[in-house]
Design an enzyme around this catalytic site. Structure first.
Site, PDB file in Angstrom:
ATOM      1  N   GLY A  18      19.015 -10.767 -24.181  1.00 45.72           N
ATOM      2  CA  GLY A  18      17.810 -10.431 -24.957  1.00 45.72           C
ATOM      3  C   GLY A  18      16.701 -11.442 -24.762  1.00 45.72           C
ATOM      4  O   GLY A  18      16.846 -12.403 -23.995  1.00 45.72           O
ATOM      5  N   GLN A  19      15.561 -11.243 -25.495  1.00 45.97           N
ATOM      6  CA  GLN A  19      14.400 -12.121 -25.309  1.00 45.97           C
ATOM      7  C   GLN A  19      14.752 -13.573 -25.618  1.00 45.97           C
ATOM      8  O   GLN A  19      14.427 -14.477 -24.855  1.00 45.97           O
ATOM      9  CB  GLN A  19      13.253 -11.681 -26.234  1.00 45.97           C
ATOM     10  CG  GLN A  19      11.982 -12.501 -26.014  1.00 45.97           C
ATOM     11  CD  GLN A  19      10.921 -12.339 -27.104  1.00 45.97           C
ATOM     12  OE1 GLN A  19      11.185 -11.783 -28.159  1.00 45.97           O
ATOM     13  NE2 GLN A  19       9.744 -12.861 -26.849  1.00 45.97           N
ATOM     14  N   ASN A  48      30.699  -5.274 -27.010  1.00 39.86           N
ATOM     15  CA  ASN A  48      29.916  -4.519 -27.991  1.00 39.86           C
ATOM     16  C   ASN A  48      29.942  -5.309 -29.295  1.00 39.86           C
ATOM     17  O   ASN A  48      31.014  -5.526 -29.865  1.00 39.86           O
ATOM     18  CB  ASN A  48      30.544  -3.130 -28.192  1.00 39.86           C
ATOM     19  CG  ASN A  48      29.751  -2.295 -29.206  1.00 39.86           C
ATOM     20  OD1 ASN A  48      28.964  -2.848 -29.988  1.00 39.86           O
ATOM     21  ND2 ASN A  48      29.967  -0.999 -29.187  1.00 39.86           N
ATOM     22  N   GLY A  60      24.579 -11.071 -27.163  1.00 39.11           N
ATOM     23  CA  GLY A  60      23.171 -10.695 -27.002  1.00 39.11           C
ATOM     24  C   GLY A  60      22.487 -11.645 -26.039  1.00 39.11           C
ATOM     25  O   GLY A  60      21.314 -11.967 -26.161  1.00 39.11           O
ATOM     26  N   TYR A 113      14.184  -3.624 -40.319  1.00 40.58           N
ATOM     27  CA  TYR A 113      14.543  -4.909 -39.704  1.00 40.58           C
ATOM     28  C   TYR A 113      14.485  -6.030 -40.741  1.00 40.58           C
ATOM     29  O   TYR A 113      15.431  -6.799 -40.891  1.00 40.58           O
ATOM     30  CB  TYR A 113      13.560  -5.172 -38.566  1.00 40.58           C
ATOM     31  CG  TYR A 113      13.658  -6.514 -37.902  1.00 40.58           C
ATOM     32  CD1 TYR A 113      12.652  -7.462 -38.076  1.00 40.58           C
ATOM     33  CD2 TYR A 113      14.719  -6.828 -37.078  1.00 40.58           C
ATOM     34  CE1 TYR A 113      12.715  -8.688 -37.446  1.00 40.58           C
ATOM     35  CE2 TYR A 113      14.784  -8.052 -36.437  1.00 40.58           C
ATOM     36  CZ  TYR A 113      13.778  -8.979 -36.621  1.00 40.58           C
ATOM     37  OH  TYR A 113      13.838 -10.200 -35.997  1.00 40.58           O
ATOM     38  N   ASP A 140      26.941  -9.460 -23.487  1.00 38.79           N
ATOM     39  CA  ASP A 140      25.985  -8.455 -23.966  1.00 38.79           C
ATOM     40  C   ASP A 140      26.605  -7.068 -23.780  1.00 38.79           C
ATOM     41  O   ASP A 140      27.658  -6.931 -23.163  1.00 38.79           O
ATOM     42  CB  ASP A 140      24.639  -8.569 -23.192  1.00 38.79           C
ATOM     43  CG  ASP A 140      23.454  -8.161 -24.068  1.00 38.79           C
ATOM     44  OD1 ASP A 140      22.514  -8.973 -24.214  1.00 38.79           O
ATOM     45  OD2 ASP A 140      23.498  -7.053 -24.651  1.00 38.79           O
ATOM     46  N   ILE A 141      25.934  -6.071 -24.306  1.00 42.79           N
ATOM     47  CA  ILE A 141      26.498  -4.704 -24.294  1.00 42.79           C
ATOM     48  C   ILE A 141      26.558  -4.158 -22.862  1.00 42.79           C
ATOM     49  O   ILE A 141      27.394  -3.312 -22.540  1.00 42.79           O
ATOM     50  CB  ILE A 141      25.655  -3.779 -25.206  1.00 42.79           C
ATOM     51  CG1 ILE A 141      26.270  -2.380 -25.341  1.00 42.79           C
ATOM     52  CG2 ILE A 141      24.220  -3.654 -24.706  1.00 42.79           C
ATOM     53  CD1 ILE A 141      27.389  -2.297 -26.328  1.00 42.79           C
ATOM     54  N   LYS A 191      17.493  -8.371 -42.265  1.00 48.33           N
ATOM     55  CA  LYS A 191      17.473  -9.832 -42.143  1.00 48.33           C
ATOM     56  C   LYS A 191      17.571 -10.486 -43.523  1.00 48.33           C
ATOM     57  O   LYS A 191      18.260 -11.480 -43.703  1.00 48.33           O
ATOM     58  CB  LYS A 191      16.222 -10.295 -41.399  1.00 48.33           C
ATOM     59  CG  LYS A 191      16.234  -9.955 -39.913  1.00 48.33           C
ATOM     60  CD  LYS A 191      17.425 -10.577 -39.202  1.00 48.33           C
ATOM     61  CE  LYS A 191      17.423 -10.312 -37.710  1.00 48.33           C
ATOM     62  NZ  LYS A 191      18.621 -10.877 -37.046  1.00 48.33           N
TER      63      LYS A 191
HETATM   64  C1  VAH Z   1       9.563  -8.647 -34.183  1.00 50.70           C
HETATM   65  N1  VAH Z   1       9.494 -10.536 -32.626  1.00 50.70           N
HETATM   66  O1  VAH Z   1       8.386  -8.475 -33.927  1.00 50.70           O
HETATM   67  C2  VAH Z   1      10.182  -9.988 -33.800  1.00 50.70           C
HETATM   68  C3  VAH Z   1      10.036 -10.976 -34.932  1.00 50.70           C
HETATM   69  C4  VAH Z   1       8.510 -11.938 -36.659  1.00 50.70           C
HETATM   70  C5  VAH Z   1       8.630 -11.027 -35.490  1.00 50.70           C
HETATM   71  O2  VAH Z   1      10.966 -10.739 -35.915  1.00 50.70           O
HETATM   72  O3  VAH Z   1      10.236  -7.806 -34.716  1.00 50.70           O
END
Ligand code: VAH
Length: 314
Positions: free
Chosen positions: A9-10, A50, A6, A140, A32-33, A144
């Protein structure tokens, strides 16, 4: 040798640059992919991989004699709400691959990012403690929170040396954010320079924990460098640099652009933001491995505007 999954990514982009500087370009394999960032691809070793392909990852570990893996590939909160099944698949199975490769003795140390998104609407919102109620209401956040449980399990059961940080919203100038709810706090700086005005997709008093990217990268490098015995929490550490609302960051920007104006058109991301803490207690990280933030709203704003003008909006 280090593998970053990754890397475009940001966080991955800035992390790759920092790790290449610290450890030397030949010791850092970015992957990265797809070849999504030309600098990352051209300025060191890059492999297309991947994150869901166990054999591809295992092959890279052997090809480059990798010892440390930073798994930075994931779908963030807003995007994950639009693709729940794929978000769960990517966020969870990429983690299982890396944890199982470590359990098989093919990886020595893992960094895996968690998020303040593991907290939910029933979590105390102010100065949220390391240990508290966690009922995440986003795909998400659920991925996590579950990931944290598995990291702690693989550490306790199999001795896997996995280390993790619950990142707050991250603000960076060099990489566009990808599908996060906190991304308004990046876009506002670009719009202040280009348009002199900004429409926020979160309401004016939506307080969220935030951090400047340089602090996030410093913390990531730091937690991976300290001796294993210092990393007492193997789910994931609360971490924060600051907290602010869209109105507060707009006021800070007005110190540099007096005519800057902001208005508010909350969208589906308001519900996500309302389920998250407004501020975080990160005293465990400060105690266990010496964490402290260098950036607050004031010096971050100076840095963001300076860097954006120097590098993007000359
Ligand atoms: C998001 N930037 O907005 C991420 C982060 C706490 C925010 O996990 O999903």
């Amino acid at each position: 040798k280090i593998l970053i999954i990754g890397a475009c990514g940001q966080i991955g982009t800035e992390l790759t640059n920092k790790l290449r500087t610290i450890y030397g370009k030949d010791n850092v394999i970015a992957s990265d992919i797809r070849k999504l960032n030309t600098d990352i691809v051209n300025e060191g070793i890059f492999e297309v991989v991947n994150a869901l392909d166990y054999n591809q990852i295992e092959h890279l570990l052997e090809k480059y004699q990798i010892t440390d893996v930073y798994l930075m590939a994931a779908l963030l909160s807003a995007t994950a709400e639009k693709n729940p099944a794929f978000a769960w698949d990517l966020n969870m199975n990429s983690l299982f691959h890396v944890l199982n490769l470590a359990k098989a003795g093919k990886i020595k140390k893992i960094f895996w990012p968690s998020s303040i998104a593991v907290f939910g609407p029933t979590t105390p919102r102010e100065n949220t403690p390391q240990y508290t109620i966690m009922e995440p209401s986003t795909v998400y956040g659920i991925s996590k929170q579950t990931g944290e449980r598995w990291c702690e399990y693989y550490h306790k059961q199999y001795g896997v040396d996995v280390r993790s940080i619950r990142y707050p919203g991250l603000i960076s100038w060099s990489t566009p954010p990808g599908g996060g709810t906190t991304d308004y706090a990046v876009d506002i700086y670009h719009k202040a320079i280009t348009d002199g005005k900004f429409t926020s997709f979160l309401s004016e008093n939506t307080g969220l924990p935030m951090m400047y990217m340089d602090d996030a990268i410093k913390a990531t490098v730091n937690i991976m460098q300290v001796p294993s015995e210092n990393v007492k929490i193997r789910s994931s550490y609360n971490l924060s640099g600051m907290s602010f609302t869209p109105a507060e960051i707009a006021e800070e920007i007005k110190k540099h652009f007096p005519d800057f104006t902001i208005d508010y058109e909350p969208d589906f991301r308001q519900k996500i933001a309302d389920s998250w803490p407004a501020s975080i207690d990160d005293s465990e990280a400060r105690k266990d491995w010496g964490w402290k933030n260098d950036f607050d709203m004031e010096n971050m704003t100076v840095e963001m505007i300076t860097k954006l003008k120097e590098n993007i909006y000359q």
